[in-house]
Design a protein around this motif. Structure first.
Motif, PDB file in Angstrom:
ATOM      1  N   GLN A  79     -21.681  81.713-102.739  1.00 43.75           N
ATOM      2  CA  GLN A  79     -22.847  82.142-101.966  1.00 43.75           C
ATOM      3  C   GLN A  79     -23.278  81.069-100.960  1.00 43.75           C
ATOM      4  O   GLN A  79     -23.620  81.387 -99.816  1.00 43.75           O
ATOM      5  CB  GLN A  79     -23.993  82.518-102.899  1.00 43.75           C
ATOM      6  N   TYR A  80     -23.275  79.805-101.375  1.00 41.22           N
ATOM      7  CA  TYR A  80     -23.593  78.739-100.419  1.00 41.22           C
ATOM      8  C   TYR A  80     -22.552  78.689 -99.303  1.00 41.22           C
ATOM      9  O   TYR A  80     -22.894  78.504 -98.124  1.00 41.22           O
ATOM     10  CB  TYR A  80     -23.667  77.387-101.134  1.00 41.22           C
ATOM     11  N   PHE A  81     -21.291  78.818 -99.658  1.00 41.02           N
ATOM     12  CA  PHE A  81     -20.230  78.794 -98.651  1.00 41.02           C
ATOM     13  C   PHE A  81     -20.359  79.973 -97.695  1.00 41.02           C
ATOM     14  O   PHE A  81     -20.200  79.819 -96.478  1.00 41.02           O
ATOM     15  CB  PHE A  81     -18.869  78.818 -99.346  1.00 41.02           C
ATOM     16  N   GLY A  82     -20.649  81.161 -98.257  1.00 47.77           N
ATOM     17  CA  GLY A  82     -20.837  82.329 -97.405  1.00 47.77           C
ATOM     18  C   GLY A  82     -21.990  82.147 -96.436  1.00 47.77           C
ATOM     19  O   GLY A  82     -21.971  82.691 -95.318  1.00 47.77           O
ATOM     20  N   GLY A 296     -12.121  89.231-106.558  1.00 52.17           N
ATOM     21  CA  GLY A 296     -13.136  90.172-106.090  1.00 52.17           C
ATOM     22  C   GLY A 296     -14.528  89.595-106.189  1.00 52.17           C
ATOM     23  O   GLY A 296     -15.366  89.805-105.298  1.00 52.17           O
ATOM     24  N   ALA A 297     -14.783  88.821-107.248  1.00 50.91           N
ATOM     25  CA  ALA A 297     -16.103  88.205-107.414  1.00 50.91           C
ATOM     26  C   ALA A 297     -16.368  87.164-106.332  1.00 50.91           C
ATOM     27  O   ALA A 297     -17.505  87.012-105.862  1.00 50.91           O
ATOM     28  CB  ALA A 297     -16.212  87.561-108.801  1.00 50.91           C
ATOM     29  N   ILE A 298     -15.341  86.428-105.929  1.00 52.54           N
ATOM     30  CA  ILE A 298     -15.502  85.459-104.844  1.00 52.54           C
ATOM     31  C   ILE A 298     -15.884  86.171-103.556  1.00 52.54           C
ATOM     32  O   ILE A 298     -16.790  85.744-102.826  1.00 52.54           O
ATOM     33  CB  ILE A 298     -14.209  84.644-104.659  1.00 52.54           C
ATOM     34  N   VAL A 299     -15.204  87.277-103.267  1.00 59.40           N
ATOM     35  CA  VAL A 299     -15.518  88.065-102.070  1.00 59.40           C
ATOM     36  C   VAL A 299     -16.950  88.594-102.147  1.00 59.40           C
ATOM     37  O   VAL A 299     -17.701  88.562-101.162  1.00 59.40           O
ATOM     38  CB  VAL A 299     -14.514  89.222-101.919  1.00 59.40           C
ATOM     39  N   ILE A 304     -22.573  88.306-100.279  1.00 59.09           N
ATOM     40  CA  ILE A 304     -24.004  88.193-100.554  1.00 59.09           C
ATOM     41  C   ILE A 304     -24.587  86.976 -99.845  1.00 59.09           C
ATOM     42  O   ILE A 304     -25.668  87.038 -99.253  1.00 59.09           O
ATOM     43  CB  ILE A 304     -24.249  88.125-102.075  1.00 59.09           C
ATOM     44  N   GLY A 305     -23.857  85.851 -99.886  1.00 59.37           N
ATOM     45  CA  GLY A 305     -24.327  84.659 -99.202  1.00 59.37           C
ATOM     46  C   GLY A 305     -24.457  84.853 -97.704  1.00 59.37           C
ATOM     47  O   GLY A 305     -25.305  84.232 -97.058  1.00 59.37           O
ATOM     48  N   ALA A 306     -23.619  85.737 -97.148  1.00 62.11           N
ATOM     49  CA  ALA A 306     -23.663  86.028 -95.714  1.00 62.11           C
ATOM     50  C   ALA A 306     -24.586  87.188 -95.384  1.00 62.11           C
ATOM     51  O   ALA A 306     -24.566  87.699 -94.260  1.00 62.11           O
ATOM     52  CB  ALA A 306     -22.258  86.320 -95.205  1.00 62.11           C
ATOM     53  N   SER A 307     -25.391  87.631 -96.365  1.00 59.02           N
ATOM     54  CA  SER A 307     -26.329  88.758 -96.194  1.00 59.02           C
ATOM     55  C   SER A 307     -25.610  90.038 -95.790  1.00 59.02           C
ATOM     56  O   SER A 307     -26.095  90.810 -94.955  1.00 59.02           O
ATOM     57  CB  SER A 307     -27.402  88.398 -95.146  1.00 59.02           C
ATOM     58  N   ALA A 308     -24.445  90.275 -96.410  1.00 54.00           N
ATOM     59  CA  ALA A 308     -23.666  91.491 -96.137  1.00 54.00           C
ATOM     60  C   ALA A 308     -23.469  92.267 -97.443  1.00 54.00           C
ATOM     61  O   ALA A 308     -22.345  92.593 -97.833  1.00 54.00           O
ATOM     62  CB  ALA A 308     -22.325  91.135 -95.509  1.00 54.00           C
ATOM     63  N   ARG A 309     -24.568  92.565 -98.122  1.00 54.89           N
ATOM     64  CA  ARG A 309     -24.492  93.212 -99.434  1.00 54.89           C
ATOM     65  C   ARG A 309     -23.877  94.604 -99.378  1.00 54.89           C
ATOM     66  O   ARG A 309     -23.343  95.093-100.389  1.00 54.89           O
ATOM     67  CB  ARG A 309     -25.879  93.283-100.069  1.00 54.89           C
ATOM     68  N   ARG A 383     -21.658  89.113-112.155  1.00 48.73           N
ATOM     69  CA  ARG A 383     -21.853  87.658-112.250  1.00 48.73           C
ATOM     70  C   ARG A 383     -21.963  87.046-110.857  1.00 48.73           C
ATOM     71  O   ARG A 383     -22.811  86.175-110.610  1.00 48.73           O
ATOM     72  CB  ARG A 383     -20.687  87.000-112.994  1.00 48.73           C
ATOM     73  N   ALA A 384     -21.122  87.492-109.924  1.00 47.61           N
ATOM     74  CA  ALA A 384     -21.145  86.949-108.569  1.00 47.61           C
ATOM     75  C   ALA A 384     -22.481  87.205-107.883  1.00 47.61           C
ATOM     76  O   ALA A 384     -22.897  86.441-107.013  1.00 47.61           O
ATOM     77  CB  ALA A 384     -20.013  87.544-107.746  1.00 47.61           C
ATOM     78  N   ALA A 385     -23.151  88.285-108.294  1.00 48.63           N
ATOM     79  CA  ALA A 385     -24.467  88.597-107.726  1.00 48.63           C
ATOM     80  C   ALA A 385     -25.595  87.888-108.464  1.00 48.63           C
ATOM     81  O   ALA A 385     -26.731  87.878-107.992  1.00 48.63           O
ATOM     82  CB  ALA A 385     -24.699  90.105-107.759  1.00 48.63           C
TER      83      ALA A 385
END
Length: 453
Positions: A79-82, A296-299, A304-309, A383-385
């Protein structure tokens, strides 16, 4: 705070596969370490096989809480990276390493309790002695196992899944070589049997972790952030979302551990050895699906980090297409040629009975393959969310209200055999897949905000 430019992973099947294949190799090699221990002691007899595989499973039970907790490092890092904050992502790797240090202290504290804990279970004297020996040695590697996961999850969150793959391949090669040297004794070394398998795993995990740690620190020094400034509130946030993830894995695995040590162990050494070998095979076969779910969780985290939910449901559907397709292929193999798949474990004494029992169990395991793919894909996406608490409670409820009592009553009160016990695994995994699907479809994951919360 300085935000570095970053390019997140696209939501496409080719992009998922490029991200997933190093994870597939990494996770598969980690399971091969356990598989190699089992296969390379199998010639010592079913007692040694049961002791080594059961010892490995019980060691993993000790490791799984801190390991599951540091899985959240990937969530924060992605999320920080995104969002373009690479330095922020790096801090969470250090929080994960701190958790690994605490884990090692707890592992050492647990060693004196081993005889008392193992006396509670219905092992034969031979198996109990072997299990205690194996666990006592493996508990020396808690820092290495958990620390490896912390750094690997950091790099995975950035989309760099190849570096952890290299470390995992090194660990696998060293473990297999160490088994050859120490189990039967080669090149002048003593034949240590079960202890040799355990020492080989400790050494291989230590080398892999230390190599990964050295790269991480050197990279940080080159970038001027070898030791970034850490923040207590971020550590608290790591534990807030990480501990439910860790307890999620712990309580599920504890239920499975109870199933093996209490329900199946009472059916005899052949049934126990057969089940442990079947679960080793399923673990190896499942690793590509788990790796694709992790990709898939990384994507999902980067989106989410890029505000593209709005991209997340599409990513989950693509991921399930990959995981489900793979698990269907696994199921076909287990259904059509179970004896061939189980044959490496059926050596030594009583191999005919063990092969027949294992083949029957493998056929039953076909029933949970697709459920497992769905549950893993959805759990990793949640978990990714940051939706870790729901996954924890639904696993606890299904495992300890449905699965454990059902299996225990069926076997211990009504005299059912190992196949009925395994059917309860099918019911549990199917129920979990349904619950996670309904949770994801309900959209609660959209309300979580880990980076700014």
């Amino acid at each position: 705070m300085t935000h570095a430019p970053s390019e997140r992973v696209a939501v496409t099947i080719p992009a998922l596969l490029r991200l997933a294949w190093p994870i597939i190799i990494s996770r598969s090699t980690q399971v091969v370490v356990g598989l190699a221990d089992a296969v390379m002691v199998a010639h010592l007899g079913e007692g040694a096989l049961a002791a080594t595989t059961t010892g490995a499973m019980n060691t993993f039970l000790v490791f799984i809480l801190p390991m599951g907790t540091v899985f959240i490092v990937s969530t924060f890092a992605s999320q920080y990276f995104g969002g373009g904050d690479v330095a922020g992502a790096r801090r969470y790797a250090f929080y994960g390493l701190g958790i690994a240090g605490v884990a090692q202290v707890l592992c050492l504290a647990f060693i004196p309790l081993l005889p008392t804990v193992l006396s509670l279970f219905d092992y034969s004297p031979e198996v109990r002695e072997g299990v205690e020996l194996y666990i006592r040695i493996r508990l020396l590697s808690g820092l290495f196992a958990v620390g490896h996961e912390a750094i690997a999850n950091y790099y995975a969150g950035l989309g760099n899944t190849r570096l952890p793959m290299v470390a995992s391949v090194v660990a696998m090669v060293l473990d297999v070589g160490g088994n050859w040297l120490l189990i039967d004794g080669h090149l002048g070394l003593p034949a240590l049997g079960i202890a040799g398998a355990a020492w080989s795993s400790v050494f291989s995990s230590a080398v892999a972790f230390l190599g990964l740690l050295a790269f991480f620190l050197v990279e940080g020094r080159a970038g001027g952030v070898m030791m970034p400034r850490l923040h207590l509130h971020e550590l608290v946030r790591t534990l807030r979302y990480g501990l439910p993830s860790g307890f999620n894995w712990f309580f599920e695995f504890l239920a499975y551990n109870f199933f093996v040590n209490v329900v199946v162990a009472g059916l005899g050494t052949t049934a126990l050895a057969g089940l442990m070998a079947v679960m080793q095979l399923n673990s190896v076969a499942f690793m590509p699906a788990f790796a694709m779910a992790s990709a898939g969780a990384i994507v999902v985290g980067q989106a989410i980090g890029a505000s593209a939910r709005d991209e997340v449901p599409h990513a989950v559907r693509l991921t399930f297409g990959l995981t489900g397709g793979w698990q269907v292929l696994v199921g076909i193999v287990f259904l059509v040629v179970p004896e061939w798949a189980f044959a490496p474990f059926a050596s030594g004494e009583a191999s005919g009975a063990l092969l027949a029992t294992g083949a029957r169990m493998l056929r039953v395991s076909v029933a949970w393959q697709l459920f497992d793919a769905a549950a893993t894909t959805l759990a990793e996406a949640l978990r990714a969310a940051g939706d870790t608490a729901f996954t924890l409670w639904v696993r606890v409820a299904l495992a300890w209200i449905l699965f454990v009592p059902g299996a225990w009553i069926s076997v211990r009160h009504y005299g059912a055999g190992e196949l009925v016990a395994m059917l309860w695994l099918v019911i549990y995994i199917g129920g979990l897949a349904l619950a996670l699907y309904l949770r994801f479809r309900g959209g609660a994951w959209r309300r979580f905000n880990l980076v700014d919360g």
